[in-house]
Design a protein around this motif. Structure first.
Motif, PDB file in Angstrom:
ATOM      1  N   GLY A  96       0.790  -1.233   0.000  1.00  0.00           N
ATOM      2  CA  GLY A  96       0.000   0.000   0.000  1.00  0.00           C
ATOM      3  C   GLY A  96       0.819   1.278   0.000  1.00  0.00           C
ATOM      4  O   GLY A  96       0.265   2.362   0.037  1.00  0.00           O
ATOM      5  N   VAL A  97       2.149   1.186  -0.025  1.00  0.00           N
ATOM      6  CA  VAL A  97       3.001   2.378  -0.014  1.00  0.00           C
ATOM      7  C   VAL A  97       4.001   2.301  -1.171  1.00  0.00           C
ATOM      8  O   VAL A  97       4.696   1.295  -1.308  1.00  0.00           O
ATOM      9  N   GLU A  98       4.034   3.350  -1.987  1.00  0.00           N
ATOM     10  CA  GLU A  98       4.981   3.373  -3.109  1.00  0.00           C
ATOM     11  C   GLU A  98       6.380   3.727  -2.612  1.00  0.00           C
ATOM     12  O   GLU A  98       6.517   4.288  -1.524  1.00  0.00           O
ATOM     13  N   ARG A  99       7.390   3.410  -3.405  1.00  0.00           N
ATOM     14  CA  ARG A  99       8.741   3.883  -3.090  1.00  0.00           C
ATOM     15  C   ARG A  99       8.770   5.398  -3.271  1.00  0.00           C
ATOM     16  O   ARG A  99       7.882   5.967  -3.918  1.00  0.00           O
ATOM     17  N   ALA A 100       9.782   6.077  -2.697  1.00  0.00           N
ATOM     18  CA  ALA A 100       9.941   7.520  -2.881  1.00  0.00           C
ATOM     19  C   ALA A 100      10.131   7.800  -4.365  1.00  0.00           C
ATOM     20  O   ALA A 100      10.702   6.975  -5.081  1.00  0.00           O
ATOM     21  N   GLU A 101       9.662   8.977  -4.783  1.00  0.00           N
ATOM     22  CA  GLU A 101       9.696   9.314  -6.209  1.00  0.00           C
ATOM     23  C   GLU A 101      11.108   9.189  -6.798  1.00  0.00           C
ATOM     24  O   GLU A 101      11.307   8.630  -7.867  1.00  0.00           O
ATOM     25  N   TRP A 102      12.094   9.708  -6.062  1.00  0.00           N
ATOM     26  CA  TRP A 102      13.467   9.713  -6.592  1.00  0.00           C
ATOM     27  C   TRP A 102      14.013   8.309  -6.796  1.00  0.00           C
ATOM     28  O   TRP A 102      14.878   8.082  -7.643  1.00  0.00           O
ATOM     29  N   ALA A 103      13.528   7.336  -6.018  1.00  0.00           N
ATOM     30  CA  ALA A 103      14.071   5.973  -6.124  1.00  0.00           C
ATOM     31  C   ALA A 103      13.695   5.319  -7.457  1.00  0.00           C
ATOM     32  O   ALA A 103      14.360   4.396  -7.905  1.00  0.00           O
ATOM     33  N   SER A 104      12.638   5.840  -8.106  1.00  0.00           N
ATOM     34  CA  SER A 104      12.274   5.300  -9.416  1.00  0.00           C
ATOM     35  C   SER A 104      13.275   5.718 -10.482  1.00  0.00           C
ATOM     36  O   SER A 104      13.277   5.169 -11.582  1.00  0.00           O
ATOM     37  N   GLY A 105      14.132   6.687 -10.169  1.00  0.00           N
ATOM     38  CA  GLY A 105      15.165   7.120 -11.104  1.00  0.00           C
ATOM     39  C   GLY A 105      16.419   6.280 -11.025  1.00  0.00           C
ATOM     40  O   GLY A 105      17.385   6.557 -11.724  1.00  0.00           O
ATOM     41  N   MET A 106      16.450   5.271 -10.162  1.00  0.00           N
ATOM     42  CA  MET A 106      17.646   4.419 -10.028  1.00  0.00           C
ATOM     43  C   MET A 106      17.639   3.308 -11.076  1.00  0.00           C
ATOM     44  O   MET A 106      16.595   2.797 -11.448  1.00  0.00           O
ATOM     45  N   ARG A 107      18.845   2.918 -11.551  1.00  0.00           N
ATOM     46  CA  ARG A 107      19.013   1.762 -12.445  1.00  0.00           C
ATOM     47  C   ARG A 107      20.123   0.903 -11.881  1.00  0.00           C
ATOM     48  O   ARG A 107      21.252   1.381 -11.855  1.00  0.00           O
ATOM     49  N   PRO A 108      19.904  -0.342 -11.464  1.00  0.00           N
ATOM     50  CA  PRO A 108      18.602  -0.975 -11.473  1.00  0.00           C
ATOM     51  C   PRO A 108      17.643  -0.296 -10.505  1.00  0.00           C
ATOM     52  O   PRO A 108      18.051   0.213  -9.473  1.00  0.00           O
ATOM     53  N   ARG A 109      16.356  -0.309 -10.857  1.00  0.00           N
ATOM     54  CA  ARG A 109      15.321   0.239  -9.986  1.00  0.00           C
ATOM     55  C   ARG A 109      15.145  -0.736  -8.820  1.00  0.00           C
ATOM     56  O   ARG A 109      15.021  -1.938  -9.044  1.00  0.00           O
ATOM     57  N   PRO A 110      15.147  -0.258  -7.564  1.00  0.00           N
ATOM     58  CA  PRO A 110      14.981  -1.186  -6.438  1.00  0.00           C
ATOM     59  C   PRO A 110      13.623  -1.903  -6.538  1.00  0.00           C
ATOM     60  O   PRO A 110      12.612  -1.233  -6.706  1.00  0.00           O
ATOM     61  N   PRO A 111      13.613  -3.226  -6.471  1.00  0.00           N
ATOM     62  CA  PRO A 111      12.340  -3.938  -6.634  1.00  0.00           C
ATOM     63  C   PRO A 111      11.420  -3.750  -5.430  1.00  0.00           C
ATOM     64  O   PRO A 111      11.880  -3.489  -4.322  1.00  0.00           O
ATOM     65  N   HIS A 112      10.108  -3.876  -5.659  1.00  0.00           N
ATOM     66  CA  HIS A 112       9.145  -3.926  -4.553  1.00  0.00           C
ATOM     67  C   HIS A 112       9.410  -5.208  -3.780  1.00  0.00           C
ATOM     68  O   HIS A 112       9.318  -6.300  -4.352  1.00  0.00           O
ATOM     69  N   LEU A 113       9.724  -5.099  -2.508  1.00  0.00           N
ATOM     70  CA  LEU A 113      10.025  -6.320  -1.745  1.00  0.00           C
ATOM     71  C   LEU A 113       8.764  -7.101  -1.402  1.00  0.00           C
ATOM     72  O   LEU A 113       8.838  -8.250  -0.996  1.00  0.00           O
ATOM     73  N   THR A 114       7.586  -6.492  -1.594  1.00  0.00           N
ATOM     74  CA  THR A 114       6.346  -7.254  -1.420  1.00  0.00           C
ATOM     75  C   THR A 114       6.320  -8.430  -2.397  1.00  0.00           C
ATOM     76  O   THR A 114       5.672  -9.437  -2.142  1.00  0.00           O
ATOM     77  N   GLU A 115       7.032  -8.294  -3.527  1.00  0.00           N
ATOM     78  CA  GLU A 115       7.147  -9.421  -4.477  1.00  0.00           C
ATOM     79  C   GLU A 115       8.515 -10.083  -4.384  1.00  0.00           C
ATOM     80  O   GLU A 115       8.620 -11.287  -4.213  1.00  0.00           O
TER      81      GLU A 115
END
Ligand code: HEC
Length: 178
Positions: A96-115
């Motif tokens: 129910g909580v997204e990663r911080a906006e800036w973290a989507s700019g990372m490569r590799p993008r940090p995966p959702h640990l819920t999965e």
């Protein structure tokens, strides 16, 4: 070995050396020419991605499989929740909580640990968190956190795939990170 056999062997060896020399030269060309684009605004090429993922998977598996793991308890999960909120959620999100906006700019993008947490054993999560992953942006928490705290985080992370947003919030982990 007859004279013919020896010649064939020498030919094969020379061929192999030639291939190695070409591969080496191509490697140096990539390093020195600036042709490889390091921009994080571009996705990794699928070969680079595969090579990185497979190296990481095997490296972690080899180093973590024999570690003794404590049995997780409810106290450990609760203690791990606040650590997760403080140190992990902005990169790895949560139920129910997204990663911080800036973290989507990372490569590799940090995966959702819920999965992604389901793909790693508790020992592997412990190893990943303790040592981090070079050239990926995953920090090592071993230098700043003792093993008991890291096992609390592991206990919490391993519950994430089955955790509801309500339970996540109840554990105090769900507040927005920045
Ligand atoms: C600055 C961002 C950042 C922070 C903070 C961070 N991580 Fe990571 N983490 C990453 C990145 C990037 C990867 C590598 C992703 C890849 O290669 O697929 C990663 C990988 C992982 C993985 C392996 C998942 C997979 O399938 O690739 C686990 C488990 C993990 N992190 C747990 C944690 C935990 C637990 C914390 C908090 C203690 C944490 N991370 C903090 C960025 C971060």
């Amino acid at each position: 070995m007859g004279a013919g056999g020896k010649e064939a062997w020498l030919g094969a060896a020379a061929g192999a050396l030639g291939v190695l020399a070409v591969a080496g030269a191509a490697g140096l060309l990539v390093v020195y020419s600036g042709a490889y684009n390091v921009a994080a605004t571009e996705e990794h090429a699928s070969f680079t991605r595969w090579a990185f993922d497979t190296t990481m998977q095997n490296s972690v598996e080899r180093r973590a499989s024999d570690l003794p793991a404590p049995a997780p308890t409810a106290e450990m999960v609760a203690a791990g929740a606040s650590e997760y909120r403080e140190y992990c959620q902005h990169c790895h999100a949560g139920p129910g909580v997204e990663r911080a906006e800036w973290a989507s700019g990372m490569r590799p993008r940090p995966p959702h640990l819920t999965e992604a947490a389901a793909n790693w054993s508790p020992q592997e999560v412990f190893w990943l968190v303790r040592h981090g992953v070079k050239m990926s942006g995953m920090p090592a928490f071993g230098p700043t956190h003792d093993d008991a705290t890291l096992w609390n985080i592991v206990a919490f992370v391993k519950e994430l795939p089955a955790m509801t947003p309500e339970r996540y919030a109840e554990l105090g982990a769900g507040e927005e990170a920045h």
